[in-house]
Design an enzyme around this catalytic site. Structure first.
Site, PDB file in Angstrom:
ATOM      1  N   CYS A  80       0.643  -1.357   0.451  1.00  0.00           N
ATOM      2  CA  CYS A  80      -0.168   0.214  -0.189  1.00  0.00           C
ATOM      3  C   CYS A  80       1.014   1.192  -0.115  1.00  0.00           C
ATOM      4  O   CYS A  80       1.145   1.885  -0.743  1.00  0.00           O
ATOM      5  CB  CYS A  80      -0.560  -0.076   1.052  1.00  0.00           C
ATOM      6  SG  CYS A  80      -2.793   1.257   1.301  1.00  0.00           S
ATOM      7  N   HIS A 172      -3.434  -5.721   1.423  1.00  0.00           N
ATOM      8  CA  HIS A 172      -2.137  -5.864   3.058  1.00  0.00           C
ATOM      9  C   HIS A 172      -2.421  -7.505   3.379  1.00  0.00           C
ATOM     10  O   HIS A 172      -3.129  -7.440   3.940  1.00  0.00           O
ATOM     11  CB  HIS A 172      -3.533  -4.519   3.700  1.00  0.00           C
ATOM     12  CG  HIS A 172      -3.521  -3.709   3.561  1.00  0.00           C
ATOM     13  ND1 HIS A 172      -1.689  -2.905   4.707  1.00  0.00           N
ATOM     14  CD2 HIS A 172      -3.718  -2.421   3.490  1.00  0.00           C
ATOM     15  CE1 HIS A 172      -2.269  -1.144   4.109  1.00  0.00           C
ATOM     16  NE2 HIS A 172      -3.193  -0.730   3.292  1.00  0.00           N
ATOM     17  N   GLU A 174      -0.562  -8.221   5.591  1.00  0.00           N
ATOM     18  CA  GLU A 174      -0.711  -8.567   6.751  1.00  0.00           C
ATOM     19  C   GLU A 174      -1.905  -8.930   7.511  1.00  0.00           C
ATOM     20  O   GLU A 174      -1.543  -8.450   9.133  1.00  0.00           O
ATOM     21  CB  GLU A 174       0.416  -7.621   7.317  1.00  0.00           C
ATOM     22  CG  GLU A 174       0.272  -5.974   7.928  1.00  0.00           C
ATOM     23  CD  GLU A 174      -0.799  -5.118   5.729  1.00  0.00           C
ATOM     24  OE1 GLU A 174      -0.158  -4.035   6.030  1.00  0.00           O
ATOM     25  OE2 GLU A 174       0.258  -5.832   5.077  1.00  0.00           O
TER      26      GLU A 174
END
Length: 193
Positions: A80, A172, A174
């Protein structure tokens, strides 16, 4: 033990650290100062706010050293805002940051926080099963240079790409419990260096 740095200035640092901790033979390392760049085999630039991250990179005197290490082959993955930091060009903005991947990005391309979304998609380079992709005020890539490999498009927009030692994603990984994308970075960029 593979030491993977996570730029610890702002953004989804803890989330990346938690995913890396789940992977055998990987030690996540917080990177805040240029000295922290010593003895890491790769680094992740997390999501956050790219303008703020760009300023903090200068304030903490880490920008120039990190740029030099990336240019000399340190594997780097930007998610991002991290993708924006690594891009050669940013649409509507004169100045860019590291300029280490030949792409142009459009900031906040998917709109506001309210336009954030999650989707399950196949990424053939990574796995045969779909992977959850989480987009939060995400950028996307508008143009790529001749040596850039496009890894994924969503809604006709480029959301993942690579060039040499640089990996970028609009989304993302994560923010999921899935380790596959982090393993891909480690296996294809760090171990194969």
């Amino acid at each position: 033990m593979i030491r993977v740095g996570v730029l610890d200035l702002q953004g989804s640092v803890v989330e990346h650290m938690k995913i890396l901790e789940k992977i055998d033979n990987v030690e996540p390392v917080r990177v805040k100062y240029k000295e922290d760049l010593d003895n890491i085999q790769g680094i992740i630039l997390p999501g956050g706010e790219s303008t703020t991250l760009g300023k903090l990179l200068k304030d903490f005197h880490i920008h120039d050293t990190l740029k030099e290490k990336i240019e000399n082959g340190l594997p780097v993955w930007g998610t991002c805002a991290g993708m924006i930091l690594l891009a050669k060009d940013i649409q509507g903005q004169e100045e860019s940051y590291f300029k280490v991947i030949d792409i142009e990005v459009k900031r906040n391309a998917y709109g506001s926080q309210l336009n954030s979304f999650s989707i399950e998609e196949m990424l053939e380079d990574i796995d045969k099963e779909p992977i959850e992709l989480v987009f939060i005020r995400a950028p996307y890539i508008t143009t790529v240079g001749p040596n850039v490999t496009i890894l994924k498009r969503v809604r006709k927009n480029i959301v993942a790409a690579k060039e040499k030692n640089v990996l970028v994603t609009s989304f993302h990984p994560e923010l999921t419990e899935d380790t596959r994308f982090h393993r891909y970075f480690i296996d294809k960029f760090i171990k194969n260096k």
